[in-house]
Enzyme design. Structure first.
Site, PDB file in Angstrom:
ATOM      1  CD  GLU A 260      -7.514  -2.725   2.440  1.00  0.00           C
ATOM      2  OE1 GLU A 260      -6.364  -2.920   2.220  1.00  0.00           O
ATOM      3  OE2 GLU A 260      -8.098  -3.479   3.354  1.00  0.00           O
ATOM      4  CB  CYS A 294      -2.297  -1.974  -4.006  1.00  0.00           C
ATOM      5  SG  CYS A 294      -3.322  -3.801  -3.670  1.00  0.00           S
TER       6      CYS A 294
END
Ligand code: NAD
Length: 508
Positions: A260, A294
């Site tokens: 991720e 993110c």
């Protein structure tokens, strides 16, 4: 600070644990400073090799037992973990806010996300379904089942110091795995606080030591996990640079990774957008968590016919932002994590200007007020750019928003996809054809594609993750659990003959 005492944290903490037991280590001290006021919150000892070995051996032994517990019984433990997190929500949310710097609302939201994933995992513990198939051979039964992998190594980033770990751990546990967590060295106290909460629940239920382990340290401890052949799956959240390194090491030993990594997320603002709603989505997406998600909105791709109107209101909104202590609910924007992040923010602004960027709202480090004493508070800024600038292609983990114009939707989608990362994307439009084109094949190439909401703030029910340099992993909801298990196909012959598949004859 009441919340530190409530979470049983002190100025000096043991950082390595196998659950309820804490292991002394002679590793170097990691001191955690709050970006809010620059004060030291506490110290943990990094995990040394002997302590790491003890953790690994304990977790290996724990797996032998934990995997034999029925999945719904494991789910019951996760249910209790969720309840314990609810009890500590206020204190843990405050610690997340104070150690990481995100607003208290977002800190509390992060703990809520942990509670939500526990709920999800409890249900999942009764739904780890495999398929059954029809065999081509008579009197044969064929099906598949899912088994746990073993030790799951979890490397997490500073910006979600607790939630991302819980996405992994809650699922991994109900699947029958044990976990070894290496949190970011920038937020070690959040991990110690969580481990203390979990440790109590596990001890009360006689869960074997080693099901939930914690190690501390910088990238080198992360490398131990990546190299360790006893860890079949390494789930790593962080920068693309880190993900490439971890991926190479784990792939070199044919282990599995769940990556991720960084994003470079864009919102397309169509001429058919509800501009008022779009404004809210863009500002929250760009400045929330001070641009350190993110899924932060980093680029706005705005239709030329509404460009001037939208950027004018955007500039006005930026001028109204209140920047300050994130524990004060009236502030919109808190600090960056540390002074290194501030230096990277300044460097990106410089590079943007050199590459031709024109700033509509200038960036700067905030000073001259007691509230900004930590030196980590910066002004969220907006720059008009071309998508091709190297700095625009790069994820700078700070509140710098790039804006650009488009004239056709095909062009907007090409701009949105025209970066190395592929995490989150959205379009603001009330036009159904545009929305569908954005979502269709040939539309957004990201793991997340939204309509009329921003790029950040995903729910745990969906699979979360992104494509290209974001790493391709999926965590959290949907069928993300499959990454934490191995699939086994079983064929059972209950007949009196041994027919071979594909009609092959083998007579003796
Ligand atoms: P980082 O890459 O600096 O560190 C992340 C973690 O990896 C830390 O625990 C660190 O110690 C460890 N690490 C670093 N190098 C390593 C190596 N070579 N081997 C093993 N471990 C290593 O990231 P950060 O600054 O903590 O977090 C910000 C980054 O994380 C951003 O790029 C952001 O987009 C990304 N992120 C992605 C997601 C997602 O779900 N896609 C979620 C949160 C954060």
């Amino acid at each position: 600070m009441d919340f530190l005492a409530h979470l049983q944290l002190s100025s000096s903490n043991i950082g390595t644990s196998t659950g309820n037991n804490w292991i002394n280590s002679t590793g170097s001290e990691i001191e955690s400073f709050s970006p809010v006021d620059g004060k030291s919150i506490g110290v943990v000892a990094a995990t040394d090799e002997a302590a790491y070995e003890q953790v690994m051996q304990t977790s290996q032994a724990a797996f032998e037992v934990w995997r034999t517990w029925p999945a719904p019984k494991r789910g019951e433990i996760v249910r209790q973990v969720g309840n314990a997190l609810s009890e500590y929500k206020e204190s843990l949310g405050k610690l997340v806010s104070y150690e990481m710097g995100k607003s208290l609302q977002e800190g509390l939201g992060e703990v809520q996300e942990m509670i939500d994933i526990c709920d999800f995992a409890v249900g999942l513990s009764r739904q780890l379904y495999g398929l059954t198939m029809h065999s081509e051979r008579p009197n044969h039964r064929m099906y598949e089942q899912w088994h746990p992998l073993g030790i799951v190594g979890i490397i997490s980033a500073f910006n979600f110091p607790v939630a991302v770990w819980s996405w992994n751990a809650a699922l991994a546990w109900v699947c029958g795995n044990v976990c070894v967590w290496k949190p970011s060295e920038k937020t070690p106290l959040c991990s110690v606080a969580v481990q203390k909460i979990i440790g109590k629940v596990f001890a009360a239920n006689a869960v074997p030591e080693g099901v939930s382990c914690l190690v501390q340290g910088d990238y080198q401890v992360g490398e131990w996990l990546a190299k360790d052949t006893r860890i079949p799956l390494v789930s790593a959240t962080g920068s693309t640079r880190m993900g490439k390194a971890v991926n190479q090491t784990v792939a070199g030993r044919l282990g599995k990774t769940l990556l991720e990594l960084g994003g470079n997320n864009a919102i397309i603002i169509s001429e058919h957008a509800d501009l008022e709603m779009a404004l809210l989505g863009c500002v929250f997406g760009a400045v929330g968590t001070a641009g350190q998600r993110c899924t932060t909105t980093r680029r706005l791709i705005i239709h030329e016919s509404v460009y001037d109107q939208f950027t004018t209101t955007l500039i006005k909104a930026y001028k109204q932002l209140r920047i300050g202590n994130p524990l004060d609910a009236s502030n919109h924007v808190g600090p960056l994590i540390d002074k290194t992040a501030v230096a990277q923010y300044l460097l990106a602004i410089d590079q943007c200007k050199q590459q031709g960027g024109r700033f509509l709202v200038e960036g700067k480090v905030l000073t001259g007020d007691e509230a900004y004493e930590s030196g980590c508070f910066v002004q969220p800024c907006i720059a008009e750019v071309e998508n091709s600038y190297p700095i625009v292609q790069h994820e700078t983990f700070a509140p710098i928003l790039y804006v650009m114009k488009y004239s056709s939707l095909a062009e907007a989608i090409a701009l949105q996809n025209g970066v190395p990362q592929g995490l989150s994307s959205s379009i603001m439009t009330l036009n159904m054809r545009e929305a569908e084109q954005f979502l269709a094949v040939g539309g957004s190439d990201c793991g997340i594609a939204n309509v009329n909401i921003g790029t950040s703030g995903a729910e745990i029910g969906g699979a979360f993750g992104g494509e290209k340099e974001t790493g391709g992993g999926r965590e959290s909801g949907s069928d993300a659990w499959k990454a934490y298990m191995r699939r086994q196909t079983n064929t059972i012959n209950w007949g009196t003959h041994l027919p071979l598949a594909q009609g092959i004859r083998f007579d003796i």
